[in-house]
Design an enzyme around this catalytic site. Structure first.
Site, PDB file in Angstrom:
ATOM      1  N   ASP A  15       0.878  -1.163   0.000  1.00 61.04           N
ATOM      2  CA  ASP A  15       0.000   0.000   0.000  1.00 61.04           C
ATOM      3  C   ASP A  15       0.924   1.224   0.000  1.00 61.04           C
ATOM      4  O   ASP A  15       2.129   1.105   0.255  1.00 61.04           O
ATOM      5  CB  ASP A  15      -0.882  -0.052   1.250  1.00 61.04           C
ATOM      6  N   ASP A  17      -0.176   5.214   0.901  1.00 53.06           N
ATOM      7  CA  ASP A  17      -0.469   6.150   1.986  1.00 53.06           C
ATOM      8  C   ASP A  17      -0.642   5.397   3.299  1.00 53.06           C
ATOM      9  O   ASP A  17      -1.427   4.459   3.405  1.00 53.06           O
ATOM     10  CB  ASP A  17      -1.748   6.934   1.683  1.00 53.06           C
TER      11      ASP A  17
END
Length: 242
Positions: A15, A17
């Site tokens: 991922d 953020d």
């Protein structure tokens, strides 16, 4: 989850953020600002809860309107317009501690790396570039590259496919419950960081999740299950058979 008895992680998909990039404070502030421009008062807590979702659902929730509503679409355009000035301008300062060294270490261990994120691919590429880590990861799969976003496993399966590694020999590293559920559905190893959005309790509730309080922990978890250096052994054996 990986097949029983298999202790090898050959690829790690990340991922962005809240996992690699500490963008949450800046993005939360920007969401509040854009919502305010559309006449909606949004708290920092409400904005934080929308982070990690695709832009349509995020602003639809914040503005209390359908995704196709004109004000939602205007908010999305405004957010993308301001992102460079409000977030990207911070550059390498956005990296969580240990990310650059950690990604380099995983590459040295022979682990293939990719990113799968709810951002658009263009936005994700720009963020990775300004932080100085674009060259450390391979494929970047954004929301615009799949028909079904998180927590559907399409984007992580596409990332693993681009790396040429089976899902069951891959890990997905993220900071939300949706990330972990996506990993489990894709039969990837779910690895959670507790310094992002999700709380320890929420993340640990997803069965099989490996919990990491720092990026150094992430590297340890993945490197401990890295592929064995069989190539050198094979060469040596071939030489002995000659």
């Amino acid at each position: 989850m990986r097949s029983a008895g298999v202790e090898t992680i050959r690829a790690a998909v990340f991922d962005l953020d809240g996992t690699l990039a500490n963008t949450l404070p800046a993005i939360s502030k920007l969401l509040v600002k854009v919502a305010s421009e559309q006449g909606c008062s949004v708290t920092a807590r409400q904005a934080a809860a929308a982070i990690g979702k695709p832009p349509g659902p995020a602003f639809g929730r914040l503005l209390g309107r359908p995704e196709e509503d004109g004000r939602v679409q205007a908010a999305i355009s405004r957010y993308r317009e301001l992102f460079a000035y409000e977030v990207l301008c911070q550059g390498p300062a956005l990296l969580f501690p240990g990310v650059t060294a950690g990604l380099s270490a995983l590459r040295a261990h022979g682990v293939e790396l990719a990113v799968a994120t709810s951002k658009t691919t263009r936005s994700a590429e720009a963020l990775l570039d300004v932080m100085g880590i674009r060259d450390l990861v391979g494929p970047v799969i954004g929301q615009d590259m799949v028909r079904r976003g998180k927590p559907h496993p399409e984007m992580v399966l596409r990332a693993a496919g681009r790396l040429g590694v089976p899902a069951w020999q891959s890990a997905y590293v993220g900071d939300t419950v949706g990330d972990m559920r996506m990993a489990v559905t894709a039969r990837m190893e779910p690895v959670a960081v507790t310094y992002g959005i999700g709380t320890f309790g929420e993340l640990a509730a997803v069965a099989g999740t490996r919990m990491c309080s720092s990026f150094k922990d992430v590297v340890s978890v993945i490197a401990a299950a890295r592929p064995r250096p069989t190539a050198a052994v094979t060469v040596g054996a071939q030489q002995r058979r000659r």
